[in-house]
Design a protein around this motif. Structure first.
Motif, short mmCIF file in Angstrom:
data_model
loop_
_atom_site.label_atom_id
_atom_site.label_comp_id
_atom_site.label_asym_id
_atom_site.label_seq_id
_atom_site.Cartn_x
_atom_site.Cartn_y
_atom_site.Cartn_z
N MET A 1 0.86 -1.17 0.00
CA MET A 1 0.00 0.00 0.00
C MET A 1 0.90 1.23 0.00
SD MET A 1 -3.15 1.24 0.12
CE MET A 1 -3.62 -0.43 -0.19
N ALA A 2 0.69 2.12 -0.93
CA ALA A 2 1.52 3.31 -1.09
C ALA A 2 1.32 4.28 0.07
CB ALA A 2 1.20 4.01 -2.41
N THR A 3 2.41 4.88 0.50
CA THR A 3 2.37 5.87 1.57
C THR A 3 1.49 7.06 1.17
OG1 THR A 3 4.58 5.21 2.24
CG2 THR A 3 3.80 7.32 3.04
N ALA A 4 1.50 7.42 -0.10
CA ALA A 4 0.70 8.56 -0.57
C ALA A 4 -0.79 8.34 -0.31
CB ALA A 4 0.95 8.81 -2.05
N VAL A 5 -1.24 7.10 -0.43
CA VAL A 5 -2.66 6.80 -0.18
C VAL A 5 -2.98 7.05 1.28
CG1 VAL A 5 -4.39 4.96 -0.13
CG2 VAL A 5 -2.87 5.18 -2.10
N TRP A 6 -2.13 6.56 2.18
CA TRP A 6 -2.36 6.77 3.62
C TRP A 6 -2.32 8.25 3.96
CZ3 TRP A 6 -4.66 3.11 5.97
CH2 TRP A 6 -4.40 1.78 5.65
N HIS A 7 -1.37 8.96 3.39
CA HIS A 7 -1.27 10.40 3.63
C HIS A 7 -2.55 11.10 3.16
CE1 HIS A 7 0.23 14.50 3.75
NE2 HIS A 7 -0.10 14.62 2.47
N ALA A 8 -3.03 10.73 1.99
CA ALA A 8 -4.24 11.36 1.44
C ALA A 8 -5.45 11.07 2.32
CB ALA A 8 -4.48 10.87 0.02
N LEU A 9 -5.56 9.85 2.82
CA LEU A 9 -6.72 9.46 3.61
C LEU A 9 -6.66 9.95 5.05
CD1 LEU A 9 -7.17 5.80 2.34
CD2 LEU A 9 -8.54 7.82 1.73
N HIS B 1 -6.86 19.74 -1.91
CA HIS B 1 -7.18 18.38 -1.46
C HIS B 1 -7.32 17.44 -2.66
CE1 HIS B 1 -7.48 19.10 2.77
NE2 HIS B 1 -8.53 19.90 2.68
N LEU B 2 -7.98 17.92 -3.70
CA LEU B 2 -8.16 17.09 -4.90
C LEU B 2 -6.83 16.77 -5.57
CD1 LEU B 2 -11.41 18.70 -6.27
CD2 LEU B 2 -11.14 16.32 -5.57
N ARG B 3 -5.91 17.72 -5.53
CA ARG B 3 -4.58 17.47 -6.10
C ARG B 3 -3.88 16.34 -5.34
NH1 ARG B 3 0.18 19.73 -4.48
NH2 ARG B 3 -1.03 21.31 -3.43
N VAL B 4 -3.97 16.37 -4.01
CA VAL B 4 -3.36 15.31 -3.20
C VAL B 4 -4.03 13.97 -3.50
CG1 VAL B 4 -3.01 14.47 -0.84
CG2 VAL B 4 -2.63 16.88 -1.35
N LEU B 5 -5.34 13.96 -3.58
CA LEU B 5 -6.07 12.72 -3.90
C LEU B 5 -5.71 12.20 -5.29
CD1 LEU B 5 -9.55 13.69 -2.42
CD2 LEU B 5 -8.02 11.90 -1.55
N ARG B 6 -5.57 13.13 -6.24
CA ARG B 6 -5.20 12.74 -7.61
C ARG B 6 -3.79 12.17 -7.64
NH1 ARG B 6 -5.74 17.39 -9.81
NH2 ARG B 6 -3.55 17.79 -10.17
N GLU B 7 -2.84 12.82 -6.96
CA GLU B 7 -1.46 12.36 -6.95
C GLU B 7 -1.33 11.01 -6.25
OE1 GLU B 7 0.67 15.63 -5.20
OE2 GLU B 7 0.64 16.78 -7.08
N ASP C 1 -9.74 10.48 -10.31
CA ASP C 1 -9.44 10.87 -11.69
C ASP C 1 -10.13 12.19 -11.97
OD1 ASP C 1 -7.87 8.77 -12.71
OD2 ASP C 1 -9.65 7.53 -13.03
N VAL C 2 -9.61 12.92 -12.94
CA VAL C 2 -10.25 14.17 -13.35
C VAL C 2 -10.52 14.08 -14.85
CG1 VAL C 2 -8.04 15.36 -13.70
CG2 VAL C 2 -10.11 16.69 -13.30
N GLU C 3 -11.68 14.57 -15.23
CA GLU C 3 -12.08 14.56 -16.64
C GLU C 3 -12.62 15.94 -16.99
OE1 GLU C 3 -15.80 12.64 -18.91
OE2 GLU C 3 -14.51 11.21 -17.86
N ARG C 4 -12.24 16.44 -18.13
CA ARG C 4 -12.74 17.75 -18.57
C ARG C 4 -14.13 17.57 -19.19
NH1 ARG C 4 -11.03 22.07 -18.87
NH2 ARG C 4 -9.09 23.11 -18.81
N ASP C 5 -15.03 18.45 -18.78
CA ASP C 5 -16.37 18.48 -19.33
C ASP C 5 -16.66 19.93 -19.70
OD1 ASP C 5 -19.04 17.74 -20.01
OD2 ASP C 5 -19.71 18.33 -18.01
N ALA C 6 -16.36 20.29 -20.95
CA ALA C 6 -16.47 21.67 -21.42
C ALA C 6 -15.58 22.56 -20.56
CB ALA C 6 -17.91 22.13 -21.43
N GLN C 7 -16.18 23.50 -19.81
CA GLN C 7 -15.42 24.44 -19.00
C GLN C 7 -15.03 23.91 -17.62
OE1 GLN C 7 -14.27 27.35 -20.01
NE2 GLN C 7 -15.20 27.17 -22.03
#
Length: 108
Positions: free
Chosen positions: A1-9, A45-51, A56-62
Motif C-alpha cells: 500500500m503506497a504511503t501517498a494513499v495513507w497520507h491522502a486518507l 485536497h483534490l490534487r493530493v487525492l489525484r497524486e 481521476d479528473v475529466e474535462r467536461d467543457a469548461q
C-alpha cells in the motif's frame, strides 16, 4: 500500500471529499460547497487525492469533474481484510462471553 494513499486518507477534508464522490463525479465547486471548504482548499485536497491515485479528473467543457478511482480502494480493502477478520473474531469472542454471562445470570 503506497504511503501517498495513507497520507491522502489521513485528512478529514479529503475523506469528506471522497464520501461526496461516492455519489458520482462532481466539479470542484459542488465539492467545496458540500464539504464546507473553500474552492482553493478543495482544489488542493483534490490534487493530493489525484497524486495518490485515488481520484481521476475529466474535462467536461469548461469544468473538471472528479471521480473516485476504484482500484486503489480495492487494494486498501484487500490490505485491511486480515485486520477486519481479527476484529470480527474479537467481537465474536466478546459476544460469546456476554451470552455466557447472561445465561449464568438467568440461572437460579
Amino acid at each position: 500500500m503506497a504511503t501517498a494513499v495513507w497520507h491522502a486518507l489521513a485528512d478529514p477534508g479529503r475523506r469528506a471529499i471522497l464520501d461526496r464522490l461516492l455519489r458520482g463525479p462532481r466539479p470542484v465547486g459542488d465539492l467545496a460547497r458540500e464539504c464546507g471548504l473553500s474552492q482553493p482548499g478543495t482544489s488542493k485536497h483534490l490534487r493530493v487525492l489525484r497524486e495518490a491515485g485515488l481520484v481521476d479528473v475529466e474535462r467536461d467543457a469548461q469544468r473538471r469533474l472528479y471521480a473516485i478511482r476504484p482500484a486503489p480502494m480495492a487494494e486498501l480493502d484487500a490490505w485491511l481484510a486480515p485486520y477486519r477478520r481479527l476484529w470480527n473474531a474479537s467481537l465474536d469472542a466478546l459476544g460469546d462471553r456476554l451470552d455466557a454471562r447472561a445465561t449464568e445470570e438467568d440461572e437460579p
